[in-house]
Write a protein that holds these residues in place. Structure first.
Motif, PDB file in Angstrom:
ATOM      1  N   PHE A 136      51.511  64.894  36.001  1.00 57.38           N
ATOM      2  CA  PHE A 136      51.346  63.467  35.808  1.00 57.38           C
ATOM      3  C   PHE A 136      50.163  62.928  36.610  1.00 57.38           C
ATOM      4  CE2 PHE A 136      52.115  58.998  36.802  1.00 57.38           C
ATOM      5  CZ  PHE A 136      52.287  58.497  35.511  1.00 57.38           C
ATOM      6  N   GLN A 137      49.273  62.225  35.899  1.00 55.34           N
ATOM      7  CA  GLN A 137      48.162  61.520  36.516  1.00 55.34           C
ATOM      8  C   GLN A 137      47.992  60.194  35.781  1.00 55.34           C
ATOM      9  OE1 GLN A 137      44.653  64.210  37.563  1.00 55.34           O
ATOM     10  NE2 GLN A 137      45.788  65.524  36.140  1.00 55.34           N
ATOM     11  N   ASP A 138      47.656  59.148  36.532  1.00 55.48           N
ATOM     12  CA  ASP A 138      47.588  57.793  35.981  1.00 55.48           C
ATOM     13  C   ASP A 138      46.338  57.112  36.515  1.00 55.48           C
ATOM     14  OD1 ASP A 138      47.927  55.162  35.182  1.00 55.48           O
ATOM     15  OD2 ASP A 138      49.604  54.756  36.517  1.00 55.48           O
ATOM     16  N   TYR A 139      45.469  56.643  35.604  1.00 60.08           N
ATOM     17  CA  TYR A 139      44.337  55.809  36.016  1.00 60.08           C
ATOM     18  C   TYR A 139      44.575  54.391  35.520  1.00 60.08           C
ATOM     19  CZ  TYR A 139      40.041  53.191  35.871  1.00 60.08           C
ATOM     20  OH  TYR A 139      39.123  52.183  36.019  1.00 60.08           O
ATOM     21  N   GLN A 140      44.359  53.436  36.421  1.00 60.34           N
ATOM     22  CA  GLN A 140      44.406  52.017  36.105  1.00 60.34           C
ATOM     23  C   GLN A 140      43.370  51.317  36.976  1.00 60.34           C
ATOM     24  OE1 GLN A 140      47.879  49.902  37.511  1.00 60.34           O
ATOM     25  NE2 GLN A 140      47.744  48.348  35.912  1.00 60.34           N
ATOM     26  N   PRO A 141      42.555  50.400  36.426  1.00 59.90           N
ATOM     27  CA  PRO A 141      41.608  49.670  37.275  1.00 59.90           C
ATOM     28  C   PRO A 141      42.338  48.930  38.394  1.00 59.90           C
ATOM     29  CG  PRO A 141      41.134  49.273  34.963  1.00 59.90           C
ATOM     30  CD  PRO A 141      42.449  50.002  35.008  1.00 59.90           C
ATOM     31  N   LYS A 142      41.777  48.967  39.588  1.00 55.17           N
ATOM     32  CA  LYS A 142      42.406  48.334  40.747  1.00 55.17           C
ATOM     33  C   LYS A 142      41.607  47.151  41.282  1.00 55.17           C
ATOM     34  CE  LYS A 142      45.663  51.567  41.065  1.00 55.17           C
ATOM     35  NZ  LYS A 142      47.093  51.287  40.856  1.00 55.17           N
ATOM     36  N   ASP A 143      40.532  46.748  40.577  1.00 54.85           N
ATOM     37  CA  ASP A 143      39.692  45.674  41.095  1.00 54.85           C
ATOM     38  C   ASP A 143      40.430  44.339  41.048  1.00 54.85           C
ATOM     39  OD1 ASP A 143      38.451  44.134  38.425  1.00 54.85           O
ATOM     40  OD2 ASP A 143      39.039  46.214  38.096  1.00 54.85           O
ATOM     41  N   GLU A 144      39.951  43.394  41.853  1.00 58.05           N
ATOM     42  CA  GLU A 144      40.623  42.099  41.955  1.00 58.05           C
ATOM     43  C   GLU A 144      40.578  41.313  40.655  1.00 58.05           C
ATOM     44  OE1 GLU A 144      38.683  39.632  44.813  1.00 58.05           O
ATOM     45  OE2 GLU A 144      36.673  39.971  43.988  1.00 58.05           O
ATOM     46  N   GLY A 145      39.617  41.633  39.775  1.00 59.36           N
ATOM     47  CA  GLY A 145      39.522  40.932  38.512  1.00 59.36           C
ATOM     48  C   GLY A 145      40.682  41.169  37.575  1.00 59.36           C
ATOM     49  N   SER A 146      41.509  42.195  37.864  1.00 57.73           N
ATOM     50  CA  SER A 146      42.665  42.462  37.009  1.00 57.73           C
ATOM     51  C   SER A 146      43.841  41.541  37.324  1.00 57.73           C
ATOM     52  CB  SER A 146      43.100  43.932  37.144  1.00 57.73           C
ATOM     53  OG  SER A 146      43.558  44.214  38.452  1.00 57.73           O
ATOM     54  N   TRP A 147      43.713  40.732  38.377  1.00 54.29           N
ATOM     55  CA  TRP A 147      44.742  39.739  38.714  1.00 54.29           C
ATOM     56  C   TRP A 147      44.134  38.357  38.517  1.00 54.29           C
ATOM     57  CZ3 TRP A 147      49.693  41.138  39.649  1.00 54.29           C
ATOM     58  CH2 TRP A 147      49.936  42.466  40.004  1.00 54.29           C
ATOM     59  N   VAL A 148      44.587  37.626  37.528  1.00 51.68           N
ATOM     60  CA  VAL A 148      44.012  36.328  37.174  1.00 51.68           C
ATOM     61  C   VAL A 148      44.779  35.233  37.904  1.00 51.68           C
ATOM     62  CG1 VAL A 148      43.409  34.759  35.317  1.00 51.68           C
ATOM     63  CG2 VAL A 148      43.354  37.237  34.927  1.00 51.68           C
ATOM     64  N   TYR A 149      44.063  34.501  38.767  1.00 51.54           N
ATOM     65  CA  TYR A 149      44.699  33.487  39.612  1.00 51.54           C
ATOM     66  C   TYR A 149      44.856  32.167  38.864  1.00 51.54           C
ATOM     67  CZ  TYR A 149      45.391  30.103  43.360  1.00 51.54           C
ATOM     68  OH  TYR A 149      45.897  29.096  44.148  1.00 51.54           O
ATOM     69  N   ASN A 150      45.972  31.494  39.112  1.00 52.55           N
ATOM     70  CA  ASN A 150      46.216  30.145  38.612  1.00 52.55           C
ATOM     71  C   ASN A 150      46.793  29.323  39.755  1.00 52.55           C
ATOM     72  OD1 ASN A 150      46.243  28.122  36.639  1.00 52.55           O
ATOM     73  ND2 ASN A 150      48.359  28.540  36.077  1.00 52.55           N
ATOM     74  N   SER A 151      46.272  28.106  39.966  1.00 49.81           N
ATOM     75  CA  SER A 151      46.739  27.291  41.087  1.00 49.81           C
ATOM     76  C   SER A 151      48.208  26.924  40.948  1.00 49.81           C
ATOM     77  CB  SER A 151      45.889  26.018  41.202  1.00 49.81           C
ATOM     78  OG  SER A 151      45.952  25.271  39.999  1.00 49.81           O
ATOM     79  N   GLN A 152      48.684  26.800  39.717  1.00 47.56           N
ATOM     80  CA  GLN A 152      50.090  26.551  39.448  1.00 47.56           C
ATOM     81  C   GLN A 152      50.761  27.883  39.117  1.00 47.56           C
ATOM     82  OE1 GLN A 152      51.145  24.606  35.688  1.00 47.56           O
ATOM     83  NE2 GLN A 152      52.333  23.118  36.867  1.00 47.56           N
ATOM     84  N   PRO A 153      51.972  28.146  39.593  1.00 51.86           N
ATOM     85  CA  PRO A 153      52.629  29.406  39.233  1.00 51.86           C
ATOM     86  C   PRO A 153      52.671  29.588  37.720  1.00 51.86           C
ATOM     87  CG  PRO A 153      53.869  28.312  40.976  1.00 51.86           C
ATOM     88  CD  PRO A 153      52.808  27.348  40.529  1.00 51.86           C
TER      89      PRO A 153
END
Length: 520
Positions: free
Chosen positions: A179-196
């Motif tokens: 088993f091997q898994d690649y997934q991008p880890k850069d901060e751009g993969s988490w999209v911020y919103n000021s409201q939850p």
């Protein structure tokens, strides 16, 4: 604009509207030169039916399984359970409940019976639950080696506010043995919103354009682009094919205790439903339009969004924004706006004509596209609120082919105008020129982040010695040029640009690549 509509036509229209809750919401991605989006009705679903375990109508059974696509029970302390996928006549519910007498969680899941493959746009309108659990809309190949996550949200829970404000948009490529898994880890993969993210319904979409290019959209705005082998599959797990396999569409929730904190019975007792309003899928097909010119008429009352700063409810108005009165809009105060999704069939310059009425001098309407101001038209006094006439703007609006959002904003005077419709007309043949949105970009080895950007944007994947970079607005105007060198992540300032959509074009050698850039 007055029309006599028979009862039969009304019934037919009602059926059509029930079948397409998303009607009027444009696909935000560009279908490509000479292409238009075609709904895949055999896959898409508005969930406007009632269903439960043991009572699943044909409208559900024709499209979905209430299970995972193989016999795996789920990650961590998850037990996927068909009874936790139900519908209330308007929405799909993906629920989570405790498995009696255990520390496991029954989690709802559905899998579409029709697999999809690039080029394809898929989108969901949904509200995630206020839980530590994952809520997901994703694709997975039948052999579990390729995955695209249009959204994966963690709504809340004690100590989870960081996750509550960030939506995960990503992909995986796997080797299963060993088993091997690649997934991008850069901060751009988490999209911020000021409201939850859990606070409201949002639209989450992804354009899987080809094996090496993904575009992620939230509420119709481009939030992330990944393109090229360096970010899709840098380790070669796909043996050079990229994301090339047919995939199943999955909507589910998961108790991912293999890396996430567990939850208590008290936490699980409420706000434990992932609500899904609809899910739609589109494929790009050859455009049915010609090139002898185009005329598009938007009825004023058919807007999809309105707002303003003055509450006119005390004067009989709708409050903030405009009022619909039959086939017109009225109660238009200074600063009120209306927005219209529109599909432009041909690139080029369009004349704009308003049909309106006003007894007021010096009223005006501002015309903008995708947040970019185009021009202001001062409207002549027509002599009365019911005296409608046409007025053509002195400037033309240049569009690229594809989907856009038009905003009309009233001027500053207290009372403005009533509007019947507006028309965009493109005379003659299609312009023979360069379509900024459809430059050669099949396997662009680049990515840009953050999206949206405000101060600067990073261009990742610059492996050649020298590049020339141009930034254009959607009207084709060159806003910025720069010479840049090889870099892991070169930073370009964008704080001088107005809010809106831009095209970042990168040239090296004989090749040119384009990526969309959103500035806020």
């Amino acid at each position: 604009m007055k029309r006599l509509i028979t009862l039969t036509m009304v019934i037919a229209l009602a059926i059509q509207l029930r079948a397409q809750e998303w009607a009027g919401i444009a696909v935000p991605a560009q279908a490509g030169s000479g292409k238009e989006w075609q709904l895949q009705s055999n896959i898409s679903d508005d969930f406007n039916y009632t269903m439960s375990e043991g009572n699943r109508p044909a409208r559900f059974n024709d499209k979905w399984y209430p299970t995972y696509h193989n016999n795996w029970s789920g990650p961590g302390k998850t037990q996927w359970n068909s009874a936790q996928a139900w519908a209330n006549g308007d929405q799909l519910a993906i629920q989570a409940v405790r498995v009696p007498g255990t520390d496991q969680v029954y989690c709802g899941i559905i899998t579409n019976k029709t697999r999809i493959k690039y080029p394809v746009y898929f989108e969901i309108s949904a509200k995630i639950m206020n839980q530590k659990l994952a809520n997901a809309f994703w694709l997975l190949s039948p052999d579990d080696t390729q995955e695209i996550d249009a959204m994966e949200g963690y709504g809340g829970g004690a100590g989870q506010e960081w996750f509550a404000h960030r939506m995960h948009v990503s992909h995986h490529v796997f080797i299963r043995n060993p088993f091997q898994d690649y997934q991008p880890k850069d901060e751009g993969s988490w999209v911020y919103n000021s409201q939850p993210w859990r606070a409201e319904y949002h639209r989450y979409g992804c354009y899987w354009r080809d094996p090496w290019h993904l575009e992620y959209y939230i509420d119709g705005q481009l939030v992330r682009t990944v393109s090229g082998q360096n970010i899709i599959d840098p380790n070669g797990y796909t043996n050079g094919t990229g994301l090339n396999k047919e995939m199943d569409i999955i909507i589910d929730c998961e108790n991912q205790t293999d890396w996430r904190p567990d939850l208590t019975d008290a936490e699980l007792a409420s706000e434990n439903i992932f609500w899904v309003d609809w899910m739609r899928v589109y494929k790009p097909v050859n455009s049915s339009g010609g090139s002898s010119g185009a005329t598009l008429t938007m009825e004023a009352e058919n807007f999809n969004n309105t707002g303003g700063s003055y509450n006119d409810a005390s004067a009989g108005g709708p409050g903030f924004g405009v009022n619909v009165s039959g086939s017109i809009i009225n109660y238009v105060n200074g600063g009120d706006y209306v927005e219209y999704p529109i599909s432009i069939p041909e690139e080029g310059a369009y004349t704009l004509t308003y049909r309106y009425a006003t007894p007021i001098n010096n009223t005006s309407v501002d015309f903008s596209v995708a947040g970019i101001p185009f021009f202001t038209t001062t409207l002549a006094n027509t002599g009365g609120w019911g005296n409608y006439q046409d007025q053509t703007a002195s400037q033309t609006a240049y569009f690229t082919a594809g989907n856009h959002t038009i905003r009309l904003t009233a001027g500053s005077a207290d009372w403005q105008w009533n509007m019947d419709r507006f028309t965009l007309s493109k005379p003659g043949s299609a312009r023979q020129g360069h379509d900024l949105f459809n430059d050669k970009e099949e396997v662009a080895p680049l990515s840009v982040y953050p999206v949206p950007a405000s101060q600067s944007v990073n261009v990742k994947g610059l492996t050649q010695d020298q590049y020339h970079v141009d930034i254009y607005d959607v009207r084709g105007s060159l806003e910025m040029s720069s010479e840049i060198s090889r870099s892991d992540a070169y930073t370009l300032p964008v704080n001088h640009l107005q809010q809106g959509m831009y095209i970042l074009r990168v040239h090296t050698g004989g090749e040119s690549y384009s990526l969309k850039l959103l500035v806020r």
